[in-house]
Design an enzyme around this catalytic site. Structure first.
Site, PDB file in Angstrom:
ATOM      1  N   GLN A 104       0.817  -1.216   0.000  1.00 20.12           N
ATOM      2  CA  GLN A 104       0.000   0.000   0.000  1.00 20.12           C
ATOM      3  C   GLN A 104       0.848   1.263   0.000  1.00 20.12           C
ATOM      4  O   GLN A 104       0.398   2.331   0.411  1.00 20.12           O
ATOM      5  CB  GLN A 104      -0.937   0.016   1.215  1.00 20.12           C
ATOM      6  CG  GLN A 104      -1.939  -1.122   1.214  1.00 20.12           C
ATOM      7  CD  GLN A 104      -2.866  -1.080   2.416  1.00 20.12           C
ATOM      8  OE1 GLN A 104      -2.772  -0.179   3.245  1.00 20.12           O
ATOM      9  NE2 GLN A 104      -3.755  -2.044   2.522  1.00 20.12           N
ATOM     10  N   CYS A 105       2.094   1.178  -0.505  1.00 15.85           N
ATOM     11  CA  CYS A 105       3.006   2.323  -0.390  1.00 15.85           C
ATOM     12  C   CYS A 105       2.485   3.552  -1.118  1.00 15.85           C
ATOM     13  O   CYS A 105       2.663   4.686  -0.657  1.00 15.85           O
ATOM     14  CB  CYS A 105       4.397   1.952  -0.908  1.00 15.85           C
ATOM     15  SG  CYS A 105       4.428   1.327  -2.607  1.00 15.85           S
ATOM     16  N   GLY A 106       1.822   3.360  -2.267  1.00 14.83           N
ATOM     17  CA  GLY A 106       1.294   4.502  -3.001  1.00 14.83           C
ATOM     18  C   GLY A 106       0.164   5.186  -2.260  1.00 14.83           C
ATOM     19  O   GLY A 106       0.113   6.423  -2.182  1.00 14.83           O
ATOM     20  N   ALA A 109       1.611   7.054   0.701  1.00 12.53           N
ATOM     21  CA  ALA A 109       2.220   8.318   0.267  1.00 12.53           C
ATOM     22  C   ALA A 109       1.144   9.361  -0.023  1.00 12.53           C
ATOM     23  O   ALA A 109       1.288  10.536   0.334  1.00 12.53           O
ATOM     24  CB  ALA A 109       3.090   8.085  -0.969  1.00 12.53           C
ATOM     25  N   HIS A 207       8.278   1.324  -5.753  1.00 11.83           N
ATOM     26  CA  HIS A 207       7.812   1.852  -4.480  1.00 11.83           C
ATOM     27  C   HIS A 207       7.363   3.295  -4.714  1.00 11.83           C
ATOM     28  O   HIS A 207       7.636   3.866  -5.775  1.00 11.83           O
ATOM     29  CB  HIS A 207       8.973   1.792  -3.471  1.00 11.83           C
ATOM     30  CG  HIS A 207       8.578   1.943  -2.037  1.00 11.83           C
ATOM     31  ND1 HIS A 207       7.616   1.158  -1.422  1.00 11.83           N
ATOM     32  CD2 HIS A 207       9.047   2.775  -1.063  1.00 11.83           C
ATOM     33  CE1 HIS A 207       7.512   1.511  -0.149  1.00 11.83           C
ATOM     34  NE2 HIS A 207       8.359   2.497   0.087  1.00 11.83           N
TER      35      HIS A 207
END
Length: 324
Positions: A104-106, A109, A207
């Protein structure tokens, strides 16, 4: 490569290419309730309930540092990395921390950026995930399309978005720097190394990070609107609520003079990355990781793959009522 900035498409569904069969989706649990008012307030870090190791490490490390504190720590710790023939100006909009769960890095962010766009607390992460699932942008929280990220931000945050194509160099470089100096966030995909820094793995370690600060090396600091840091000579900050003269941007071939101050979902610390390092990592995102293709999970990848969805692209975000 030709540099261009393109307006985002309207919210229209388009074909998706799942890499593996669809899997069931379990949304993340809601954020924990706030701590009682009595006693010292806890550090402003979310996601710690998902990691006992991070919680223990944070308790030992003390409060979560601000962007200014992290930059000063890095300048002292790695002073040999930074040119001693320059003076440094730090522009920094403070971001909270959120430790991601799964791919779920996007969205993490974007949530961090949302605190600048929908202050003070942004939009709940589960709301971003819910809409991304409903629109077919993701299967489990992953985001392999900068364009989809822009449409998600438009719909949920109600902000102005601008998709940059053609890489972070050329005319895009000064445009990005001016955007960040004005206090607006940038979302950028890159390949993540073991220490979270940008690397080059052809997209296998794709990422997302959010940049809301920049450290500029200049020969001379403009006379209007800046003050030297009381603890670190040679580091200057804009004086709050005071007009300042825009700093001269280093020429593109002048290396080691621009660092992006970024955050991503695997650490509560800020990251300070040399601009060219981020630019090169962003420009080589071409392949879907074989390890992901064989892990039995579903991923939503746009037509054309990682190359068309992420390579050489970034997303500028700002509130509708602000000018760039």
């Amino acid at each position: 490569m030709t540099s261009q900035r393109a307006p985002l498409e309207p919210l229209v569904p388009h074909p998706r290419a799942p890499v593996v069969p669809q899997a069931s989706i379990i949304p993340p649990p809601p954020l924990p309730p706030p701590a009682p008012a009595s006693g010292p307030a806890p550090p402003h870090v979310f996601g710690l309930e998902k990691s006992h190791l991070l919680k223990e490490a944070l308790e030992k490390a003390g409060p979560v540092p601000s962007g200014r504190e992290d930059v000063k720590r890095l300048l002292k710790l790695h002073k040999d990395r930074f040119r001693n023939d320059l003076q440094w100006i730090l522009f920094c909009a403070e971001l909270p921390s959120l430790i991601q769960e799964g791919p779920q890095c996007g969205l993490v962010a974007l949530w961090m950026a949302s605190t600048l766009l929908v202050p003070p607390d942004g939009v709940p992460l589960d709301r971003l995930l819910q809409v991304a699932l409903e629109r077919g942008y993701t299967a489990q929280g992953e985001m392999f399309s900068v364009a989809d990220m822009g449409k998600l931000a438009q719909e949920v945050l109600g902000c102005h978005t601008e998709l940059l194509c053609g890489g972070l160099g050329g005319p895009n470089r000064d445009y990005i720097l001016q955007h960040i100096i004005a206090g607006h966030p940038l979302l950028v995909p890159y390949d993540e190394d073991f220490n979270h820094e940008p690397c080059q793995r052809r997209g296998h370690k794709a990422h997302w990070a959010v940049s809301a600060g920049v450290l500029l090396g200049v020969v001379a600091v403009p006379s209007l609107g800046y003050a030297e840091d009381p603890e670190l000579a040679g580091l200057f900050h804009p004086v709050p609520s005071t007009p300042y003269q825009p700093p001269p941007l280093p020429e593109e071939g002048f290396s080691g003079a621009i660092y992006l101050l970024s955050k991503q979902g695997k650490s509560w610390h800020y990251q300070l990355w040399e601009y060219g390092q981020v630019q090169e990592s962003n420009l080589q995102l071409t392949d879907f990781a074989p390890s992901r293709a064989m892990d039995g999970r579903a991923y939503v990848v746009p037509a054309g793959g990682v190359r068309s969805g992420l390579c050489g692209q970034a997303l500028l975000l700002r509130q509708h009522d602000t000018s760039h």
